[in-house]
Design a protein around this motif. Structure first.
Motif, PDB file in Angstrom:
ATOM      1  N   TRP A   1      39.645  55.850  39.561  1.00 51.68           N
ATOM      2  CA  TRP A   1      39.868  54.434  39.250  1.00 51.68           C
ATOM      3  C   TRP A   1      38.601  53.629  39.503  1.00 51.68           C
ATOM      4  O   TRP A   1      38.239  52.752  38.700  1.00 51.68           O
ATOM      5  N   MET A   2      37.910  53.921  40.578  1.00 52.88           N
ATOM      6  CA  MET A   2      36.686  53.202  40.893  1.00 52.88           C
ATOM      7  C   MET A   2      35.616  53.454  39.833  1.00 52.88           C
ATOM      8  O   MET A   2      34.900  52.535  39.420  1.00 52.88           O
ATOM      9  N   VAL A   3      35.519  54.684  39.376  1.00 54.40           N
ATOM     10  CA  VAL A   3      34.544  55.007  38.317  1.00 54.40           C
ATOM     11  C   VAL A   3      34.897  54.258  37.026  1.00 54.40           C
ATOM     12  O   VAL A   3      34.019  53.713  36.344  1.00 54.40           O
ATOM     13  N   LEU A   4      36.188  54.221  36.702  1.00 54.88           N
ATOM     14  CA  LEU A   4      36.617  53.501  35.500  1.00 54.88           C
ATOM     15  C   LEU A   4      36.291  52.012  35.611  1.00 54.88           C
ATOM     16  O   LEU A   4      35.809  51.394  34.649  1.00 54.88           O
ATOM     17  N   PHE A   5      36.547  51.421  36.779  1.00 57.33           N
ATOM     18  CA  PHE A   5      36.220  50.006  36.974  1.00 57.33           C
ATOM     19  C   PHE A   5      34.719  49.768  36.828  1.00 57.33           C
ATOM     20  O   PHE A   5      34.284  48.796  36.202  1.00 57.33           O
ATOM     21  N   LEU A   6      33.925  50.662  37.411  1.00 67.49           N
ATOM     22  CA  LEU A   6      32.468  50.493  37.343  1.00 67.49           C
ATOM     23  C   LEU A   6      31.979  50.600  35.906  1.00 67.49           C
ATOM     24  O   LEU A   6      31.161  49.781  35.456  1.00 67.49           O
ATOM     25  N   LEU A   7      32.474  51.582  35.163  1.00 67.72           N
ATOM     26  CA  LEU A   7      32.054  51.746  33.762  1.00 67.72           C
ATOM     27  C   LEU A   7      32.477  50.545  32.929  1.00 67.72           C
ATOM     28  O   LEU A   7      31.707  50.069  32.077  1.00 67.72           O
ATOM     29  N   ALA A   8      33.686  50.048  33.152  1.00 69.28           N
ATOM     30  CA  ALA A   8      34.160  48.880  32.402  1.00 69.28           C
ATOM     31  C   ALA A   8      33.309  47.656  32.702  1.00 69.28           C
ATOM     32  O   ALA A   8      32.951  46.890  31.797  1.00 69.28           O
ATOM     33  N   ASN A   9      32.952  47.457  33.972  1.00 72.17           N
ATOM     34  CA  ASN A   9      32.128  46.299  34.335  1.00 72.17           C
ATOM     35  C   ASN A   9      30.718  46.421  33.788  1.00 72.17           C
ATOM     36  O   ASN A   9      30.117  45.420  33.372  1.00 72.17           O
ATOM     37  N   LEU A  10      30.164  47.629  33.797  1.00 66.49           N
ATOM     38  CA  LEU A  10      28.833  47.834  33.230  1.00 66.49           C
ATOM     39  C   LEU A  10      28.854  47.609  31.715  1.00 66.49           C
ATOM     40  O   LEU A  10      27.910  47.033  31.150  1.00 66.49           O
TER      41      LEU A  10
END
Length: 238
Positions: free
Chosen positions: A214-223
């Motif tokens: 989930w954290m990786v998905l959030f980071l990719l979405a924000n980037l």
């Protein structure tokens, strides 16, 4: 407010203003980057990012049919949004996921408005968002912060010259876009120290998808939001 006053406010909020030169937009982006990166200023910048984070939880909760019961903002720049409803299911997942996605989504939407010359409209939308949060804030510090924010944003939207209003709107949007990934990176750092109980941890319990994913998905979405937002604010880069 009399009808004439409402019409005047509507005309001001929807007026089209000249888009700043690319050099000015880039300079404002560099100022925002400095505010986000520098430890001395990040603590102050993080609070408005937390406001948008909690607003994301609140809006998502209402959209999925949950009952919003309160928002809290704390002096350590953390926040909490409480709602009532089913403890499981897609609605709960969406509500939990909305927080870390909200700064980038709001920043990207505002960037589209700025590119269309609606900088004053962006400022008034922020005033409305903050005013709605005021209705649900449940602690003294949060109430004080939101009152100051509404007052400051209203003063900027009403009294400053159009050029200054536009620059401030761009600076706020740059901050949201650039700051969106940083709280997620802080989650990774906290996880290495053994911190638990974050939104991704709650999502992991609900979905059986690991919190780190989930954290990786959030980071990719924000980037991705940062990249698209940057190209929107500075189309010359494309």
């Amino acid at each position: 407010m009399p009808l004439d006053g409402l019409l005047t406010l509507w005309r001001r909020a929807t007026a089209v203003q000249p888009v700043p030169e690319p050099g000015v937009v880039l300079l404002l982006g560099l100022v925002a980057l400095t505010l986000v990166v520098a430890p001395a200023t990040w603590r102050h910048v993080r609070l408005p990012v937390t406001m948008v984070h909690e607003a994301g939880h609140a809006v998502a909760a209402v959209l999925v049919g949950r009952r919003l019961t309160g928002i809290r903002l704390h002096s350590d720049t953390s926040g909490l949004t409480v709602s009532r409803g089913r403890p499981r299911g897609p609605g709960m997942v969406l509500m939990l996921a909305a927080g870390y996605l909200a700064p980038a989504l709001v920043g990207l939407g505002a960037a589209l408005l700025l590119a269309a010359g609606r900088s004053l409209g962006v400022l008034w939308l922020f005033v409305v968002l903050l005013a709605l949060m005021l209705l649900h804030v449940r602690n003294g510090y949060g109430l004080l912060v939101l009152l100051l924010a509404v007052g400051a944003m209203s003063a900027v939207s009403w009294y400053l010259e159009p050029t200054a209003q536009s620059w401030i709107a761009y600076l706020i949007v740059w901050i949201l876009l650039l700051a969106a990934p940083k709280p997620v990176l802080e989650l990774f750092a906290g996880r290495r120290r053994g911190a638990r109980g974050s939104d991704p941890d709650q999502l992991a319990r609900l979905t059986r998808v690991p919190a780190v994913l989930w954290m990786v998905l959030f980071l990719l979405a924000n980037l991705a939001g940062l990249m698209v937002g940057t190209l929107t604010l500075l189309p010359v880069l494309a």
